[in-house]
Design a protein around this motif. Structure first.
Motif, PDB file in Angstrom:
ATOM      1  N   SER A  60    -127.003 -70.918 -51.026  1.00  0.00           N
ATOM      2  CA  SER A  60    -125.425 -70.805 -51.646  1.00  0.00           C
ATOM      3  C   SER A  60    -124.877 -69.414 -51.270  1.00  0.00           C
ATOM      4  CB  SER A  60    -125.108 -71.303 -52.869  1.00  0.00           C
ATOM      5  OG  SER A  60    -125.556 -72.539 -53.065  1.00  0.00           O
ATOM      6  N   SER A  61    -125.539 -68.406 -51.675  1.00  0.00           N
ATOM      7  CA  SER A  61    -125.071 -66.903 -51.706  1.00  0.00           C
ATOM      8  C   SER A  61    -125.195 -66.564 -50.167  1.00  0.00           C
ATOM      9  CB  SER A  61    -125.976 -66.119 -52.431  1.00  0.00           C
ATOM     10  OG  SER A  61    -127.390 -66.206 -51.998  1.00  0.00           O
ATOM     11  N   ILE A  62    -126.015 -66.917 -49.517  1.00  0.00           N
ATOM     12  CA  ILE A  62    -125.859 -66.676 -48.023  1.00  0.00           C
ATOM     13  C   ILE A  62    -124.759 -67.230 -47.265  1.00  0.00           C
ATOM     14  CG2 ILE A  62    -127.256 -66.541 -45.853  1.00  0.00           C
ATOM     15  CD1 ILE A  62    -129.762 -67.008 -47.646  1.00  0.00           C
ATOM     16  N   LEU A  63    -124.680 -68.670 -47.420  1.00  0.00           N
ATOM     17  CA  LEU A  63    -123.692 -69.322 -46.585  1.00  0.00           C
ATOM     18  C   LEU A  63    -122.272 -69.114 -47.396  1.00  0.00           C
ATOM     19  CD1 LEU A  63    -124.968 -72.989 -47.188  1.00  0.00           C
ATOM     20  CD2 LEU A  63    -125.184 -71.460 -45.168  1.00  0.00           C
ATOM     21  N   ARG A  64    -121.990 -68.733 -48.599  1.00  0.00           N
ATOM     22  CA  ARG A  64    -120.779 -68.220 -49.222  1.00  0.00           C
ATOM     23  C   ARG A  64    -120.389 -66.774 -48.313  1.00  0.00           C
ATOM     24  NH1 ARG A  64    -121.546 -68.530 -54.008  1.00  0.00           N
ATOM     25  NH2 ARG A  64    -120.631 -70.390 -54.479  1.00  0.00           N
ATOM     26  N   LYS A  65    -121.257 -65.744 -48.294  1.00  0.00           N
ATOM     27  CA  LYS A  65    -121.154 -64.492 -47.680  1.00  0.00           C
ATOM     28  C   LYS A  65    -120.699 -64.696 -46.159  1.00  0.00           C
ATOM     29  CE  LYS A  65    -123.705 -60.126 -46.421  1.00  0.00           C
ATOM     30  NZ  LYS A  65    -125.005 -59.701 -46.246  1.00  0.00           N
ATOM     31  N   PHE A  66    -121.385 -65.688 -45.403  1.00  0.00           N
ATOM     32  CA  PHE A  66    -120.888 -65.760 -44.057  1.00  0.00           C
ATOM     33  C   PHE A  66    -119.813 -66.696 -43.690  1.00  0.00           C
ATOM     34  CE2 PHE A  66    -125.204 -63.639 -44.054  1.00  0.00           C
ATOM     35  CZ  PHE A  66    -125.090 -62.443 -43.191  1.00  0.00           C
ATOM     36  N   PHE A  67    -120.076 -67.704 -44.116  1.00  0.00           N
ATOM     37  CA  PHE A  67    -118.896 -68.963 -43.873  1.00  0.00           C
ATOM     38  C   PHE A  67    -117.621 -68.723 -44.507  1.00  0.00           C
ATOM     39  CE2 PHE A  67    -123.052 -71.127 -42.402  1.00  0.00           C
ATOM     40  CZ  PHE A  67    -122.414 -71.306 -41.079  1.00  0.00           C
ATOM     41  N   ASN A 137    -127.476 -80.542 -42.506  1.00  0.00           N
ATOM     42  CA  ASN A 137    -129.119 -80.461 -42.688  1.00  0.00           C
ATOM     43  C   ASN A 137    -129.465 -79.916 -43.924  1.00  0.00           C
ATOM     44  OD1 ASN A 137    -129.590 -82.040 -40.488  1.00  0.00           O
ATOM     45  ND2 ASN A 137    -130.144 -80.331 -39.079  1.00  0.00           N
ATOM     46  N   ILE A 138    -128.778 -78.688 -44.246  1.00  0.00           N
ATOM     47  CA  ILE A 138    -129.060 -78.366 -45.529  1.00  0.00           C
ATOM     48  C   ILE A 138    -128.490 -79.115 -46.914  1.00  0.00           C
ATOM     49  CG2 ILE A 138    -128.631 -76.126 -47.179  1.00  0.00           C
ATOM     50  CD1 ILE A 138    -128.117 -74.646 -44.451  1.00  0.00           C
ATOM     51  N   TRP A 139    -127.341 -79.791 -46.639  1.00  0.00           N
ATOM     52  CA  TRP A 139    -126.485 -80.557 -47.537  1.00  0.00           C
ATOM     53  C   TRP A 139    -127.487 -81.654 -47.905  1.00  0.00           C
ATOM     54  CZ3 TRP A 139    -125.109 -85.674 -47.090  1.00  0.00           C
ATOM     55  CH2 TRP A 139    -124.202 -86.265 -48.135  1.00  0.00           C
ATOM     56  N   LYS A 140    -127.904 -82.479 -46.921  1.00  0.00           N
ATOM     57  CA  LYS A 140    -128.947 -83.523 -46.883  1.00  0.00           C
ATOM     58  C   LYS A 140    -130.231 -83.317 -47.801  1.00  0.00           C
ATOM     59  CE  LYS A 140    -129.224 -84.844 -42.731  1.00  0.00           C
ATOM     60  NZ  LYS A 140    -129.671 -85.678 -41.443  1.00  0.00           N
ATOM     61  N   ARG A 141    -130.399 -82.074 -47.733  1.00  0.00           N
ATOM     62  CA  ARG A 141    -131.857 -81.548 -48.571  1.00  0.00           C
ATOM     63  C   ARG A 141    -131.493 -80.957 -49.836  1.00  0.00           C
ATOM     64  NH1 ARG A 141    -132.633 -82.016 -43.140  1.00  0.00           N
ATOM     65  NH2 ARG A 141    -134.263 -82.410 -42.335  1.00  0.00           N
ATOM     66  N   SER A 142    -130.128 -80.839 -50.170  1.00  0.00           N
ATOM     67  CA  SER A 142    -129.887 -80.223 -51.452  1.00  0.00           C
ATOM     68  C   SER A 142    -130.013 -81.262 -52.648  1.00  0.00           C
ATOM     69  CB  SER A 142    -128.480 -79.449 -51.137  1.00  0.00           C
ATOM     70  OG  SER A 142    -128.252 -79.295 -52.567  1.00  0.00           O
ATOM     71  N   THR A 143    -130.664 -80.750 -53.681  1.00  0.00           N
ATOM     72  CA  THR A 143    -130.656 -81.710 -55.007  1.00  0.00           C
ATOM     73  C   THR A 143    -129.696 -81.304 -55.834  1.00  0.00           C
ATOM     74  OG1 THR A 143    -132.366 -80.187 -55.819  1.00  0.00           O
ATOM     75  CG2 THR A 143    -133.266 -82.170 -54.643  1.00  0.00           C
ATOM     76  N   ASP A 144    -128.937 -80.076 -55.877  1.00  0.00           N
ATOM     77  CA  ASP A 144    -127.983 -79.794 -56.885  1.00  0.00           C
ATOM     78  C   ASP A 144    -126.672 -80.348 -56.476  1.00  0.00           C
ATOM     79  OD1 ASP A 144    -125.968 -77.612 -57.594  1.00  0.00           O
ATOM     80  OD2 ASP A 144    -127.548 -77.926 -59.361  1.00  0.00           O
TER      81      ASP A 144
END
Length: 345
Positions: A60-67, A137-144
Motif C-alpha cells: 500500500s505505501s509503495i503504491l500510494r507513493k508512486f501512483f 494482480n495485486i488486488w486479487k491476491r490481497s486479503t485485507d
C-alpha cells in the motif's frame, strides 16, 4: 539511453547542435528515474518479505507513493509529446548526418538488440497500459478489504489517465503496426519482379536507393483489413496475403524463409499484438511477404464478381476478380482470387 547519451556526446563536440533533445526525448530522463525507483522499491519489499516470511506483504505505501504521486503524470507528459516526437524524428531521418548518428553510432550497439529508435520511443506507452494489470494482480491476491478498496481506486485512476490518452494510444498502436509491416514486407526490385526490364549493373545501385519500403511510413495511412486468399495463376494456385489500406491494396506472396533481403532474421522481431493472430504466428515462424505487383490505388481498382457457372467450370470457389487500371483507364493487371468461404469473400 544509448541514443540520448550519444547525441549529448555529439552535441558536446559540436555536432548535430540544431537537434532539439526535448522534442525528441521529452521528459525521458525523469521517466526513467521514477520508473526505476518504483521497480527498486517494489522488489525490495518482495525481497524483505521472502527473507522474513513472518512480515506481511505491504504494498500500500509503495503504491500510494508512486501512483498518487508523479508516476502516471510523468508518463502522460511523455505520451502527449510522443506524436510530435515521431514526426520530428521522421524529418530528421532524411538528413545524412542524423542517419549516420542513428545507424553507425547507435543501432549497431548490441544493447539495442536490433531495435530502432521509433521502436524504443514507444515502449513507455506500453508500460503505462500494463500498470492496471499489475494493480489488478495485486488486488486479487490481497486479503485485507481496506487495502483492496484502496488498490481498486488506484487502478481506476490509472485507467482514467489511459482513457484520457486513448486517441494517442490508438495512433501509436497504428504506428507500431506499420513498423512491423515494414519489417516483413519485401519490395522486389523492378528487374527481379519483371524480367522484361534490363538494367546494367552500373545503374542498379542508383535505383536501389529509391526504395519502396518507406511507402508504409505515412502517418495518415490506415490498415483497414488484411488476410489470406488464393491467387489463380495459369498453371497453379498460390497462397497470397492481401493488405487493404485506406488508399491502396497490396497483394503479396507468402514466403516461409527466416532470411529476408539484407540477411535480417525475422523470427527475432518483436510481434505487434494488434496484428491478426494468423499474421503474428506467420511472423514468429520467420515468414515474410513479397510484393507481387505494384500497389493498386483504390481509385484505380475495379472489383468484379465471378459468375457461379464460371466458378464451376474452372473449379474455383468463392472467386472474384481484381482489375488494376492506369490513369488512362487501361487495364494493366488482373488478379483472379478465391476465398476460403463465401462469408470471407
Amino acid at each position: 539511453k544509448i541514443f540520448m547519451n550519444t547525441i549529448k556526446y555529439l552535441q558536446n563536440n559540436e555536432f548535430l547542435l540544431d537537434v532539439d533533445l526535448w522534442r525528441l526525448f521529452a521528459n525521458l530522463e525523469e521517466l526513467n528515474k521514477i520508473s526505476l525507483s518504483f521497480l527498486k522499491t517494489f522488489f525490495e519489499t518482495v525481497k524483505e518479505h521472502v527473507s522474513t516470511s513472518d512480515s506481511p506483504m505491504d504494498f500500500s505505501s509503495i503504491l500510494r507513493k508512486f501512483f498518487q504521486g508523479d508516476l502516471c503524470q510523468t508518463h502522460q507528459i511523455y505520451c502527449l509529446n510522443y506524436t510530435s516526437a515521431v514526426f520530428y524524428l521522421e524529418n530528421l531521418r532524411q538528413r545524412e548526418d542524423f542517419g549516420i548518428y542513428l545507424k553507425q553510432w547507435c543501432e549497431q550497439n548490441k544493447q539495442c538488440k536490433r531495435l530502432h529508435l521509433p521502436e524504443l520511443l514507444v515502449a513507455p506507452l506500453h508500460r503505462l497500459t500494463r500498470y492496471p494489470l499489475l494493480l489488478n494482480n495485486i488486488w486479487k491476491r490481497s486479503t485485507d478489504e481496506t487495502e483492496k478498496d484502496f488498490i481498486q481506486s488506484l487502478k481506476e485512476k490509472v485507467e482514467k489517465s489511459i482513457w484520457d490518452l486513448e486517441g494517442k494510444v490508438k495512433w501509436l498502436d497504428n504506428f507500431q503496426k506499420f513498423r512491423q509491416l515494414q519489417e516483413i514486407i519485401i519490395w522486389p526490385l523492378v528487374w527481379d519482379r519483371d524480367k522484361r526490364f534490363f538494367v546494367p549493373e552500373c545503374l542498379k545501385q542508383s535505383l536501389r536507393e529509391n526504395s519502396s519500403e518507406n511507402i508504409l511510413s505515412s502517418a495518415n495511412r490506415l490498415l483497414l483489413h488484411e488476410g489470406r486468399l488464393t491467387l489463380a495463376e495459369s498453371t497453379r494456385l498460390v497462397d497470397v496475403y492481401l493488405f487493404l489500406f485506406n488508399d491502396f491494396l497490396l497483394i503479396t506472396k507468402i514466403k516461409r524463409n527466416k532470411k529476408k533481403y539484407g540477411g535480417s532474421d525475422t523470427s527475432l522481431i518483436p510481434v505487434c499484438p494488434s496484428l491478426t493472430p494468423e499474421l503474428q504466428s506467420f511472423i514468429r515462424e520467420g515468414g515474410f511477404c513479397t510484393v507481387l505487383d505494384q500497389p493498386i490505388p483504390l481509385d484505380r481498382l475495379i472489383l468484379k464478381n465471378i459468375d457461379p457457372i464460371h466458378i464451376t467450370v474452372f473449379s474455383l470457389r468463392n472467386a472474384f476478380l481484381i482489375q488494376h487500371e492506369n490513369r488512362y483507364r487501361q487495364c494493366i493487371a488482373v488478379f483472379l482470387l478465391q476465398a476460403q468461404t463465401e462469408t470471407a469473400k
